[in-house]
Design a protein around this motif. Structure first.
Motif, short mmCIF file in Angstrom:
data_model
loop_
_atom_site.label_atom_id
_atom_site.label_comp_id
_atom_site.label_asym_id
_atom_site.label_seq_id
_atom_site.Cartn_x
_atom_site.Cartn_y
_atom_site.Cartn_z
N ASN A 76 10.21 0.82 17.60
CA ASN A 76 9.22 0.01 16.98
C ASN A 76 8.46 0.80 16.05
O ASN A 76 7.24 0.38 15.52
N TYR A 77 9.07 1.98 15.24
CA TYR A 77 8.38 2.50 14.31
C TYR A 77 8.71 1.69 12.92
O TYR A 77 9.96 0.99 12.98
N ILE A 78 7.95 1.66 11.96
CA ILE A 78 8.25 1.19 10.51
C ILE A 78 8.85 2.35 9.67
O ILE A 78 8.30 3.21 9.73
N CYS A 79 10.01 1.89 9.29
CA CYS A 79 10.58 2.90 8.49
C CYS A 79 11.19 2.21 7.13
O CYS A 79 11.37 0.88 6.86
N ILE A 80 10.77 2.63 5.75
CA ILE A 80 10.74 2.28 4.47
C ILE A 80 11.95 3.05 3.79
O ILE A 80 11.69 4.29 3.93
N PHE A 106 4.78 -2.21 -1.60
CA PHE A 106 4.19 -3.39 -1.27
C PHE A 106 5.52 -4.49 -0.55
O PHE A 106 4.88 -5.03 0.47
N HIS A 107 6.43 -4.45 -1.18
CA HIS A 107 7.41 -5.43 -0.87
C HIS A 107 8.30 -5.02 0.60
O HIS A 107 8.09 -6.24 1.48
N LYS A 108 8.36 -3.97 0.84
CA LYS A 108 9.19 -3.62 2.24
C LYS A 108 8.06 -3.72 3.43
O LYS A 108 8.55 -3.93 4.37
N LEU A 109 6.76 -3.53 3.10
CA LEU A 109 5.72 -3.90 4.15
C LEU A 109 5.29 -5.35 4.19
O LEU A 109 4.32 -5.61 4.77
N ASN A 110 5.83 -6.33 3.45
CA ASN A 110 5.26 -7.53 3.14
C ASN A 110 3.88 -7.56 2.86
O ASN A 110 3.22 -8.61 3.59
N LEU A 111 3.16 -6.76 2.28
CA LEU A 111 1.95 -6.80 1.82
C LEU A 111 1.80 -7.72 0.65
O LEU A 111 0.50 -8.41 0.39
N THR A 112 2.83 -8.19 0.08
CA THR A 112 2.62 -9.30 -1.07
C THR A 112 1.98 -10.67 -0.52
O THR A 112 1.59 -11.37 -1.32
N GLU A 113 2.32 -10.87 0.80
CA GLU A 113 2.00 -12.07 1.18
C GLU A 113 0.36 -12.12 1.38
O GLU A 113 -0.23 -13.00 1.64
N GLU A 144 -3.58 -1.90 6.28
CA GLU A 144 -3.00 -2.94 6.06
C GLU A 144 -2.02 -2.72 7.33
O GLU A 144 -1.54 -3.61 8.01
N VAL A 145 -1.66 -1.62 7.69
CA VAL A 145 -0.67 -1.51 8.67
C VAL A 145 -1.36 -0.44 9.75
O VAL A 145 -1.04 0.86 9.54
N PRO A 146 -2.55 -0.99 10.44
CA PRO A 146 -3.39 0.13 10.92
C PRO A 146 -2.81 0.85 12.21
O PRO A 146 -3.54 1.74 12.75
N ASN A 147 -1.88 0.32 12.93
CA ASN A 147 -1.41 0.70 14.28
C ASN A 147 -0.24 1.73 14.54
O ASN A 147 0.12 2.77 14.80
N ASN A 148 0.93 1.13 13.62
CA ASN A 148 2.22 1.73 13.63
C ASN A 148 2.36 2.81 12.86
O ASN A 148 1.70 3.35 11.97
#
Length: 395
Positions: A76-80, A106-113, A144-148
């Motif tokens: 469950n780690y975020i990898c870009i 931006f795009h890979k973290l879905n921040l554009t939404e 915007e990605v506060p925990n992972n």
């Protein structure tokens, strides 16, 4: 391809076992060879290290990258994943390049939404491109990605060398992210791994702010015979004495990943062409059989048979820069001459590795390796293709 499948079915060969010749292996590929680098990279990233895997072409860097991403994402780690080869050319400006990096994040973290990218970009108009990257990480990404935990994998780092603006600031930014961990705990959730055909000295000249000084170099070694045992499965389908055949394959390739997979594939191909369910090789003749395969399918007429391209990539890397080519060929010529004399006085004649720019370029071609502090040709296939006569013709 259809003919091959029909022949395989007719002969009863298991199609689930395929050798990958070129390109990146899937994380669950049965021919993926686990090496020490797998655990070093995975553990290094989880413990907060800045990691980089620099090596020559076709040594398994991308396969290692994607397999490590899969392992981390399962937890469950975020990898870009960023492929720098797709983000810029020598026509790209620094503003365009940094904008491309930030938009990709931006795009890979879905921040554009949640955030209007163009509006955010315009708000930073008074900042330099790299300052916008600093601002993005601190004010957007980590908030915007506060925990992972977030791992950024950057592939084809050598693409930076073709850009027409300085890239020192990019590497200084990476070092800054690690230095900030003491002051801002949020940065402890951010990690980087870099991959490419380069050396740290190629990429940044700033000795004091060089991130590689605080990073962990992950050494990607060639396959050892005991590591390559997963490759046996496909050989067992088509040839007698598969363990002996694999041992001789490793003898010729010295475990070079691309060549090892290619030779295994050639064994299967010979079986298909002979329409035999199993090629029976007399006991003790395995070495001769593999040698004939190597000479007929790889070494002879190598420029024509080199598909997917491998040997030509090495040649082109050596000869690309005419100003450096002479120096590289001269070093390689000495290595070949020393190896011819090695039986007479093996220690005194060896050429020490000195980390010079020329030797580094030779290492990155893949032709030569550092063995216990001395230069040696990587394997008998290279020695048979790039001979002394070949060197003299180039010179």
């Amino acid at each position: 391809m259809l003919t091959c499948i029909i022949v395989c079915i007719f002969m009863g060969i298991d199609l689930t076992m395929r050798y990958q010749v070129g390109g990146s292996l899937k994380y669950d590929d049965s021919t993926y060879i686990v090496r020490q680098a797998d655990e070093q990279l995975y553990t290094g990233l989880k413990t907060g290290d800045f990691c980089y895997v620099f090596n020559c072409h076709q040594t398994g860097k991308s396969s290692l990258l994607h397999r490590t991403i899969h392992r981390l994402e399962k937890e469950n780690y975020i990898c870009i994943y960023l492929n720098l080869a797709l983000l810029g050319t020598n026509q790209t400006t620094d503003i365009q390049w940094y904008k491309g990096i930030i938009f990709s994040l931006f795009h890979k973290l879905n921040l554009t939404e949640r955030i209007n990218f163009e509006g955010w970009w315009e708000q930073q108009s008074e900042l330099t491109p790299v300052q916008r990257l600093y601002q993005f990480v601190e004010q957007v990404l980590l908030k915007e990605v506060p925990n992972n935990r977030i791992f950024i994998f950057i592939d084809n780092i050598n693409s930076l060398l073709s850009l027409n603006f300085p890239v020192n600031d990019f590497f200084i930014w990476i070092r800054y992210c690690y230095e900030q961990q003491e002051h801002n705990p949020s940065f402890q959730r951010l990690g980087f791994a870099l991959f490419g055909v380069a050396s740290p000295s190629n990429l940044i000249a700033d000795r004091y702010r060089n991130p590689f000084k605080i990073g962990q170099a992950i050494k990607l070694c060639d396959f050892q015979l005991h590591e390559a045992m997963p490759l046996l499965e496909g050989l067992e389908e088509v040839v007698s004495h598969p363990q002996a055949i694999l041992a001789y394959i490793i003898h010729w390739t010295r475990g070079q990943p691309f060549l090892t997979q290619k030779l295994c594939q050639l064994v299967v191909q010979v079986a298909l062409e002979s329409y035999k369910e199993t090629i029976t090789i007399p006991n003790g003749a395995e070495g001769y059989w593999v040698e004939q395969l190597v000479r007929s399918r790889i070494i002879q007429h190598w420029k024509i048979q080199d598909e997917p391209e491998h040997l030509r990539t090495i040649r082109d890397r050596l000869l690309f820069d005419e100003q450096k080519a002479g120096k590289l060929l001269n070093i390689y010529q000495r290595v070949l001459q020393v190896e011819e004399l090695r039986n007479r006085n093996p220690i005194e004649n060896l050429i020490p590795a000195d980390n010079s720019e020329e030797q580094t370029e030779l290492f990155l071609s893949g032709l030569v390796g550092n063995y216990n502090g001395y230069l040696r040709v990587k394997n008998p296939i290279y020695r048979s293709v790039f001979t002394l006569q070949w060197v003299l013709r180039q010179l």
